[in-house]
Design a protein around this motif. Structure first.
Motif, PDB file in Angstrom:
ATOM      1  N   GLY A  94       0.824  -1.199   0.000  1.00 43.32           N
ATOM      2  CA  GLY A  94       0.000   0.000   0.000  1.00 43.32           C
ATOM      3  C   GLY A  94       0.859   1.249   0.000  1.00 43.32           C
ATOM      4  O   GLY A  94       1.921   1.312  -0.591  1.00 43.32           O
ATOM      5  N   ALA A  95       0.396   2.281   0.709  1.00 41.59           N
ATOM      6  CA  ALA A  95       1.131   3.539   0.769  1.00 41.59           C
ATOM      7  C   ALA A  95       2.452   3.345   1.507  1.00 41.59           C
ATOM      8  O   ALA A  95       2.510   2.651   2.519  1.00 41.59           O
ATOM      9  CB  ALA A  95       0.285   4.587   1.484  1.00 41.59           C
ATOM     10  N   ARG A  96       3.494   3.945   0.976  1.00 40.50           N
ATOM     11  CA  ARG A  96       4.815   3.820   1.567  1.00 40.50           C
ATOM     12  C   ARG A  96       4.994   4.847   2.685  1.00 40.50           C
ATOM     13  O   ARG A  96       4.588   6.000   2.558  1.00 40.50           O
ATOM     14  CB  ARG A  96       5.897   4.031   0.507  1.00 40.50           C
ATOM     15  CG  ARG A  96       5.880   2.995  -0.627  1.00 40.50           C
ATOM     16  CD  ARG A  96       6.303   1.648  -0.096  1.00 40.50           C
ATOM     17  NE  ARG A  96       6.664   0.749  -1.181  1.00 40.50           N
ATOM     18  CZ  ARG A  96       6.104  -0.427  -1.399  1.00 40.50           C
ATOM     19  NH1 ARG A  96       5.110  -0.830  -0.617  1.00 40.50           N
ATOM     20  NH2 ARG A  96       6.506  -1.201  -2.385  1.00 40.50           N
ATOM     21  N   SER A  97       5.621   4.415   3.779  1.00 40.11           N
ATOM     22  CA  SER A  97       5.937   5.342   4.853  1.00 40.11           C
ATOM     23  C   SER A  97       7.374   5.819   4.698  1.00 40.11           C
ATOM     24  O   SER A  97       8.178   5.215   3.986  1.00 40.11           O
ATOM     25  CB  SER A  97       5.745   4.673   6.215  1.00 40.11           C
ATOM     26  OG  SER A  97       6.602   3.552   6.342  1.00 40.11           O
ATOM     27  N   ALA A  98       7.700   6.911   5.374  1.00 39.83           N
ATOM     28  CA  ALA A  98       9.036   7.484   5.286  1.00 39.83           C
ATOM     29  C   ALA A  98       9.553   7.778   6.678  1.00 39.83           C
ATOM     30  O   ALA A  98       8.769   7.988   7.618  1.00 39.83           O
ATOM     31  CB  ALA A  98       9.024   8.755   4.441  1.00 39.83           C
ATOM     32  N   GLN A  99      10.882   7.769   6.818  1.00 38.66           N
ATOM     33  CA  GLN A  99      11.508   8.034   8.103  1.00 38.66           C
ATOM     34  C   GLN A  99      12.800   8.814   7.877  1.00 38.66           C
ATOM     35  O   GLN A  99      13.578   8.506   6.976  1.00 38.66           O
ATOM     36  CB  GLN A  99      11.822   6.719   8.836  1.00 38.66           C
ATOM     37  CG  GLN A  99      12.581   6.888  10.133  1.00 38.66           C
ATOM     38  CD  GLN A  99      11.795   7.697  11.159  1.00 38.66           C
ATOM     39  OE1 GLN A  99      10.605   7.467  11.366  1.00 38.66           O
ATOM     40  NE2 GLN A  99      12.460   8.647  11.806  1.00 38.66           N
ATOM     41  N   LEU A 100      13.029   9.804   8.729  1.00 43.20           N
ATOM     42  CA  LEU A 100      14.249  10.598   8.663  1.00 43.20           C
ATOM     43  C   LEU A 100      15.300   9.970   9.566  1.00 43.20           C
ATOM     44  O   LEU A 100      15.054   9.713  10.746  1.00 43.20           O
ATOM     45  CB  LEU A 100      13.966  12.035   9.106  1.00 43.20           C
ATOM     46  CG  LEU A 100      15.086  13.054   8.882  1.00 43.20           C
ATOM     47  CD1 LEU A 100      15.344  13.263   7.391  1.00 43.20           C
ATOM     48  CD2 LEU A 100      14.743  14.380   9.557  1.00 43.20           C
ATOM     49  N   LEU A 101      16.478   9.720   9.002  1.00 48.01           N
ATOM     50  CA  LEU A 101      17.618   9.204   9.765  1.00 48.01           C
ATOM     51  C   LEU A 101      18.594  10.341  10.024  1.00 48.01           C
ATOM     52  O   LEU A 101      18.863  11.147   9.134  1.00 48.01           O
ATOM     53  CB  LEU A 101      18.345   8.097   8.999  1.00 48.01           C
ATOM     54  CG  LEU A 101      17.553   6.885   8.516  1.00 48.01           C
ATOM     55  CD1 LEU A 101      18.502   5.890   7.857  1.00 48.01           C
ATOM     56  CD2 LEU A 101      16.809   6.235   9.673  1.00 48.01           C
ATOM     57  N   ASN A 102      19.149  10.356  11.220  1.00 49.73           N
ATOM     58  CA  ASN A 102      20.177  11.328  11.580  1.00 49.73           C
ATOM     59  C   ASN A 102      21.428  10.558  11.995  1.00 49.73           C
ATOM     60  O   ASN A 102      21.375   9.736  12.921  1.00 49.73           O
ATOM     61  CB  ASN A 102      19.715  12.213  12.733  1.00 49.73           C
ATOM     62  CG  ASN A 102      18.574  13.127  12.332  1.00 49.73           C
ATOM     63  OD1 ASN A 102      18.787  14.249  11.892  1.00 49.73           O
ATOM     64  ND2 ASN A 102      17.339  12.631  12.480  1.00 49.73           N
TER      65      ASN A 102
END
Length: 349
Positions: free
Chosen positions: A266-274
């Motif tokens: 389905g819809a793709r999720s996103a995540q910010l990496l630091n």
């Protein structure tokens, strides 16, 4: 049945390696390797496919599914390379399958995909002579049965174990009593030189001429918190090669649960990496390689690089948990314990 034929293949391959076991060449999870005792190439290809499906999904029961049996009809369309090779003076058939074709088939069967995140546990094994088993003992096949158990797990499950050098540095840090007494921190300290997040403490003893007992524990060490977590604790009985292979098979089952992902269509999720301490192109390229090889990552892009701090936006195929597990298994990435936010890491020198 196909599963019985696969068992027969591995019974034969065990005979091939049991006397003078040698180290295998690196085998991709997408490559099947079976003894070429059967001249029927179709059967050899089917056995190789079953082997690959188990290694890539991490599910030993996948060959029982109707989808895998149907998939056998499409083998020619999935093959990238096949042929024969000699190992230990014996003839084997190998089949390398197209990665995308296998992954698509597993998605269609609603099976997880276990990618390249396959840590090699460092095995501190006290053998029957009350000695620590060294890398040289394994490489020189001083005990063919132990070496074969390791080879079998590489062929069947796509996982390898590594052993310490047991040189002066090791002997000054850890002893047989430390392993047998399960002094986790002492063994964890000795494992640091090998960048081993996962290590095994194991004792092998003889029950009789044919039967052996292996008591073992899989431990995960967090370098920053300096805490050890026992993930698996088991006792296995059987022939010597069998107990070694069983141990690595159970470790493979654990890894598959941690690192295999069931793709979200389905819809793709996103995540910010630091990620901190990124001060060179070489480190940036290393992170690029890590993210490219993570099965949970569909795509990623650099958001910013400022004052040694890298921000990367990652689009996911699976869950955040699968991404976190995969990142935590990277020896060069350590969680930033100062930050309370998730997905903050420090690059280790």
């Amino acid at each position: 049945m196909k599963s019985n034929r696969l068992v027969r293949f591995f019974a034969v391959i065990s005979l091939f390696f049991s006397v003078h076991s040698v180290a295998l060449p690196q085998i991709s999870p997408y490559q099947g390797l079976v003894p070429a005792e059967d001249s029927n190439e179709d059967k050899l290809r089917e056995a190789a496919l079953e082997q690959v499906l188990i290694k890539v999904s991490g599910n030993v029961d996948i060959v029982k599914l109707d989808g895998s049996k149907t998939l056998a009809k499409s083998i020619p369309d999935m093959l990238a390379q096949f042929g024969y090779q000699d190992i230990n003076d014996k003839r084997f058939y190998f089949a390398l399958f197209e990665k995308q074709a296998i992954n698509s088939a597993l998605n269609a069967m609603q099976q997880p995909i276990w990618g390249e995140t396959r840590p090699s546990p460092l095995i501190w094994l006290v053998n029957e002579d009350r000695q620590l088993t060294s890398e040289n003992m394994i490489d020189s096949s001083q005990d063919g049965a132990i070496s074969w158990g390791l080879n079998k797990s590489q062929i069947e499950r796509g996982i390898t174990g590594k052993f310490p050098l047991v040189d002066l540095d090791d002997l000054l840090t850890v002893s047989v009593s430390d392993v047998s007494g399960r002094f986790y921190q002492t063994v964890a300290d000795a494992s640091k030189r090998y960048d081993a997040e996962y290590f095994v403490l194991a004792n092998l003893t003889s029950i009789n001429a044919q039967q052996w007992q292996l008591k073992w524990e899989l431990v995960q060490y967090n370098a920053q918190s300096k805490k050890n977590q026992v993930l698996i604790k088991q006792t296995s009985n059987g022939d010597k090669a069998g107990v070694m292979s069983t141990m690595l098979g159970e470790i493979a089952d654990y890894y598959a649960k941690q690192f295999a992902i069931l793709e979200n269509n389905g819809a793709r999720s996103a995540q910010l990496l630091n990620i901190n301490n990124i001060n060179s192109l070489a480190k940036l390229m290393s992170i690029n390689d890590i993210l490219n090889n993570l099965n949970s990552v569909e795509s990623f892009e650099v958001v910013s690089l400022d004052d040694k701090k890298l921000e990367v936006l990652v689009t996911l195929k699976g869950s955040l948990a699968s991404l976190e597990n995969a990142l935590n298994a990277q020896p060069k990435l350590q969680k930033d314990l100062i930050s309370t936010a998730p997905f903050y890491y420090n690059w280790q020198p």
